[in-house]
Design a protein around this motif. Structure first.
Motif, mmCIF file in Angstrom:
data_model
loop_
_atom_site.group_PDB
_atom_site.id
_atom_site.type_symbol
_atom_site.label_atom_id
_atom_site.label_comp_id
_atom_site.label_asym_id
_atom_site.label_seq_id
_atom_site.Cartn_x
_atom_site.Cartn_y
_atom_site.Cartn_z
ATOM 1 N N TYR A 198 0.766 -0.805 0.305
ATOM 2 C CA TYR A 198 0.183 0.104 0.021
ATOM 3 C C TYR A 198 0.811 1.126 0.189
ATOM 4 O O TYR A 198 0.239 2.568 -0.114
ATOM 5 C CB TYR A 198 -1.239 0.148 1.673
ATOM 6 N N LYS A 245 -5.351 3.924 2.656
ATOM 7 C CA LYS A 245 -4.690 3.238 3.729
ATOM 8 C C LYS A 245 -3.746 3.533 4.776
ATOM 9 O O LYS A 245 -3.324 2.709 6.185
ATOM 10 C CB LYS A 245 -3.595 2.225 2.538
ATOM 11 N N VAL A 253 -12.290 4.885 -3.645
ATOM 12 C CA VAL A 253 -11.281 3.483 -3.384
ATOM 13 C C VAL A 253 -12.334 3.179 -2.939
ATOM 14 O O VAL A 253 -12.481 1.620 -3.520
ATOM 15 C CB VAL A 253 -10.097 4.295 -2.348
ATOM 16 N N PHE A 254 -12.739 3.507 -2.025
ATOM 17 C CA PHE A 254 -13.958 2.627 -1.623
ATOM 18 C C PHE A 254 -15.040 2.605 -2.186
ATOM 19 O O PHE A 254 -15.408 1.598 -2.665
ATOM 20 C CB PHE A 254 -15.107 3.873 -0.341
ATOM 21 N N TYR A 305 -14.714 1.407 -5.573
ATOM 22 C CA TYR A 305 -14.547 0.613 -6.440
ATOM 23 C C TYR A 305 -14.545 -0.350 -5.805
ATOM 24 O O TYR A 305 -15.028 -1.102 -6.180
ATOM 25 C CB TYR A 305 -13.048 0.938 -6.876
ATOM 26 N N GLN A 306 -13.720 -0.492 -4.956
ATOM 27 C CA GLN A 306 -14.208 -1.154 -3.640
ATOM 28 C C GLN A 306 -15.236 -1.990 -3.354
ATOM 29 O O GLN A 306 -15.839 -3.258 -3.669
ATOM 30 C CB GLN A 306 -13.368 -1.621 -2.465
ATOM 31 N N GLY A 346 -16.817 -3.272 -7.334
ATOM 32 C CA GLY A 346 -16.158 -3.885 -7.395
ATOM 33 C C GLY A 346 -15.937 -3.846 -9.153
ATOM 34 O O GLY A 346 -15.725 -5.250 -9.748
ATOM 35 N N TYR A 403 -13.160 -2.282 -10.920
ATOM 36 C CA TYR A 403 -11.659 -1.400 -11.785
ATOM 37 C C TYR A 403 -11.513 -2.783 -11.997
ATOM 38 O O TYR A 403 -11.707 -4.062 -11.488
ATOM 39 C CB TYR A 403 -11.368 -1.756 -10.298
ATOM 40 N N GLU A 428 -4.463 -4.610 -6.490
ATOM 41 C CA GLU A 428 -5.435 -4.376 -4.920
ATOM 42 C C GLU A 428 -4.906 -2.795 -4.438
ATOM 43 O O GLU A 428 -5.783 -2.306 -4.091
ATOM 44 C CB GLU A 428 -5.042 -5.370 -3.846
ATOM 45 N N TYR A 429 -4.054 -2.306 -4.996
ATOM 46 C CA TYR A 429 -3.378 -1.042 -4.476
ATOM 47 C C TYR A 429 -3.794 -0.105 -5.543
ATOM 48 O O TYR A 429 -3.316 1.370 -5.175
ATOM 49 C CB TYR A 429 -1.965 -1.028 -3.955
#
Length: 812
Positions: A546, A644, A691-692, A694-695, A698, A700, A744-745
């Motif tokens: 990260y 992060k 980022v949130f 994308y997470q 799902g 990305y 992931e990052y």
């Protein structure tokens, strides 16, 4: 103290301690003699400090941390005592190089990264602000590890920092504590009361080694207490008829000493998990027992403990403070549950340092039950009562109970335990605290809204500016006086000088001298010649996905490709400096180190590219090395994936020394940007909210960025075509982790934005007046990130402790 006085003292100490004259003495003996002279001055103030706290019945904070990354103490102590200049002058007059003498002190192997360095800065600020504060840690025999780079790979060697006597510590055998592991708990009822008897447990003796923490320009000397696990024959039963018991004893002794042997044992296997858990309880139990012994000598009611003591948990590692304090109050002091729980919740405070799920520790239920049978019973009861409270008082959270429980699905959640058992829960940057409240710990914030608060991290300006960069400190003092040393927020007084060409020239001269010093070090240790006019671009922090050292490398490889495509290109020379340790079991991070060194090998030996670029991985990064790098830095790489990095403190150290930040909107970068303004920081990348999103969605797709950006594709393809290695499998794992594990990052997502921001860095640096103005603006606002400010906020808003003036004792 004069040079003549000190010269005579040094000669006498060499004779009395080593039986040598000045002419016969080694550099190490001179160093040790200086320490002994200093201790003669420190120890009376140390004793007086504790006496004053006791007489005044001062409320004290006990700061529990698995890490205290102290660095060398000799210069810090001399600086705080007002003796650094006279000691340097004396050594020089006696034909000793002060730097060589000070180098005889090894960095104490008591920490790894920002968490431990923050704890060390906090101790410095507590003493300098005359606040009653204790550090509680472990005296690791070997520390983390000594990092060597062999054929580009990280190799871990034991860091035996205690090979020579640690001059600052004092062993306190009379303060030893017994810590118990394993065994069984027998429950009996006596006169209608439950009693819990612990049987067949393993005894471990915790021996404290105390280290004085000297305050700046005052008489306060606080204490860092480091616990060492040791064994004695009194705790092992020999039977003469069984000769092999001697060997059993050796096995027993070895198993005990392992507890305080290494910082962060590898917990990727069962025995490593056991050892790490033992370390955490060892610190917690020894520390709490010693606190309670000291408190009871004041003859105060246990119900008033929180009026005199506050226990700060530094991250989740010491979370067993909560059930261990309950055990002491319930079993040793015979209080009822409700009374003990109220005292615990009023006494314990918790600092969260991360949103990463893997760092929010969880331990197998059966492991806790086996190692700490009584604590397991207490944790089980805490969890039952907490979950019942949620069920009846917060019906809207009933569906959340499984994810909020302390004990669920065979796991004990240490962060949940800390939050439920504390009166304060703080984050370490505004963004981080918002993420805790609004996302990561949102259900707990609903239940305990008044407990959550923010305390943005800070650094001690005395070490990181006054001591590490004396040239810069001198010109600041010449411009605005000395008040900033005790009141670092007054560094803003240099802001009117930001546009003054004369002051800019002074800052530029100091930076150039610091670059020359770094260049000399690099030449001596790495046989690499660097241009002291080049941009010094610094990425120094723990190696983790990260933190995105990989994104930095991708930019470097892109520049390398650009130079190959256009050999006549005009580019501001730049040296990229990396310093980082990868956890021994973290394969990806170790591959990034190997890639860094492979890229460095290719670039540094290329006949044309090396004129523009240099890359260097400095092995065994630690505090003393940071003190060489940071004053020379122009660019501060703070490029973690948004959301992060809780705070960061390297960003503050580099800012304070005039480096400009290139960074994401993460951690304390956000607050740095608010202070200095958008024109004085280079911000890029997606936000934490993106980022949130994308997470959550799902959606990305890393491969899209690889396919759509030729520059990125050219960079990544070099990882798998043997360009940087004769073996085409060396970096395939990095390549596939980005494309097949979907990045992931978000390295690929931020690549284009990062390159654009780096271009702005290059363009700005070409206008030196503009660059120096921005640099001075950063220095001027850095006082806001002093740990003195942070500690004042803790003291006033969480700990409720007051400064205590210690009577002055004359310095020898």
């Amino acid at each position: 103290m004069t040079v003549d006085n000190l010269s005579q003292l040094l000669k006498e100490k060499l004779t009395s301690s080593f039986g040598k004259s000045l002419e016969e003495a080694t550099t190490k003996e001179v160093f040790q003699s200086i320490c002994l002279i200093m201790k003669d001055s420190i120890h009376p103030n140390w004793q007086m400090t504790q006496q004053t706290y006791d007489e005044n019945e001062s409320k004290q904070v006990y700061y529990f941390s698995m890490e205290f990354l102290l660095g060398r103490m000799i210069e810090t102590n001399l600086l705080n005592m007002g003796l650094l200049d006279v000691y340097k002058e004396t050594l020089t007059s006696l034909e000793f190089n002060p730097e060589e003498v000070f180098k005889e002190e090894h960095d104490a192997g008591l920490g790894n990264g920002g968490l431990g360095r923050l704890a060390a800065c906090f101790l410095d600020s507590l003493a300098s602000l005359q606040l009653p504060g204790y550090g509680m840690g472990i005296r690791y025999k070997y520390g983390l590890f000594q990092q060597k780079v062999v054929n580009g790979y990280q190799v871990e060697l034991p860091d035996y920092w205690l090979e020579d006597e640690y001059m600052w510590e004092t062993k306190r055998n009379d303060k030893a504590i017994e810590v118990r592991f394993g065994g069984t708990v027998e429950t009996t009822t006596i006169n209608g009361e439950l009693h819990f008897q612990h049987h067949d447990y393993e005894r471990v003796l915790a021996i404290p080694y105390d280290v004085p923490i000297v305050g700046y320009d005052n008489s306060t000397v606080n204490t860092l207490r480091l616990w060492s696990a040791e064994s004695t024959t009194n705790h092992f039963h020999f039977h003469s008829s069984r000769g092999h018991d001697y060997y059993h004893y050796l096995d027993y002794k070895r198993s005990i000493e392992k507890i305080s042997e290494f910082l962060y044992p590898d917990d990727s296997y069962y025995e490593g998990k056991i050892l790490r858990l033992k370390q955490q309880y060892f610190l917690v139990s020894a520390g709490l027992q010693s606190i309670m012994q000291k408190y009871k000598k004041r003859n105060k009611p246990l119900q008033e403990l929180s009026k005199h003591v506050v226990i700060q948990i530094n991250d989740t590692h010491p979370s067993l403070v909560v059930p261990e304090l309950m055990r002491i109050l319930l079993d040793d002091e015979r209080l009822g549950w409700d009374e003990a729980w109220a005292i615990t919740q009023e006494t314990v405070a918790y600092t969260n340092h991360t949103t990463l799920s893997e760092a929010l520790e969880k331990w197998p239920e059966d492991m806790i039950e086996t190692l700490f049978p009584r604590l397991y019973q207490i944790i089980y009861e805490i969890n039952e009562r907490f979950c019942k409270m949620l069920w009846f008082d917060y019906p809207e959270l009933r569906e959340k109970i499984p994810e909020m429980a302390i004990l669920a699905y065979g796991q004990i959640h240490m962060a949940h335990l800390a939050m439920v058992g504390s009166f304060s829960i703080n984050g370490v940057a505004k963004l981080h605290t918002s993420i805790l409240k609004d996302r990561v710990m949102k259900p707990f914030h609903i239940v305990y809204p008044d407990r959550f608060n923010n305390k943005t991290n800070g650094i001690t300006h005395r070490r990181w500016l006054l001591n590490a960069n004396p040239g810069l400190a001198h010109i600041i003092t010449e411009a605005i006086g000395t008040d900033w040393i005790k009141k670092p927020e007054q560094l803003v007084s240099i802001l009117p000088y930001a546009t003054d060409p004369a002051f800019q020239d002074l800052v530029a001269r100091v930076k150039h001298e610091n670059k020359q010093n770094l260049a000399t070090y690099i030449k001596q240790h790495y046989n690499l010649t660097i241009d002291d006019e080049a941009i010094v671009d610094v990425h120094i922090k723990r190696l983790h996905g990260y933190k995105r050292q990989l994104l930095n490398l991708f930019h470097i490889i892109h520049l390398y490709n650009t130079c190959l495509e256009n050999p006549s290109i005009k580019m501001t020379p730049r040296i990229f400096i990396f310093g980082a340790k990868a956890a021994p079991g973290y394969t990806f991070a170790k591959q990034v180190i190997k890639l860094t060194n492979a890229v460095a090998e290719k670039i540094n030996h290329h006949p044309t590219v090396s004129k523009h670029l240099k890359v260097l991985f400095l092995e065994n990064y630690q505090v003393t090395l940071a003190e060489k790098i940071i004053p020379a830095a122009d660019v501060s790489e703070q490029i973690s994936t948004a959301s992060k990095e809780a705070s960061g403190t390297g960003n503050m150290k580099l800012m304070m020394n005039g480096a400009l930040t290139i960074g994401t909107q993460d951690g304390a970068n956000v607050e740095i940007g608010e202070y200095v303004g958008n024109d004085n920081i280079f911000t890029f990348g997606i936000t934490s909210e993106e980022v949130f999103q994308y997470q959550m969605r799902g959606d990305y797709r890393a491969r899209d960025y690889y396919n759509d950006d030729r520059r990125l594709r050219n960079v990544m393809d070099l990882l798998v075509n043997q360009h940087f290695s004769g073996d085409d499998v060396d970096f395939k794992d990095i390549f596939y982790s980005l494309l097949y594990n979907n990045d992931e990052y978000f390295v690929l997502r931020d690549f284009d934005s990062y390159l654009s921001s780096q271009q702005r860095v290059d363009q700005c640096y070409q206008n030196q007046r503009d660059w120096l103005q921005k640099s001075i603006v950063n220095i001027g606002h850095s006082g806001a990130f002093s740990s003195d400010r942070t500690i004042r906020e803790y003291a006033e808003e969480i700990w409720k402790i007051q400064p205590t003036t210690v009577p002055t004792h004359p310095i020898l």
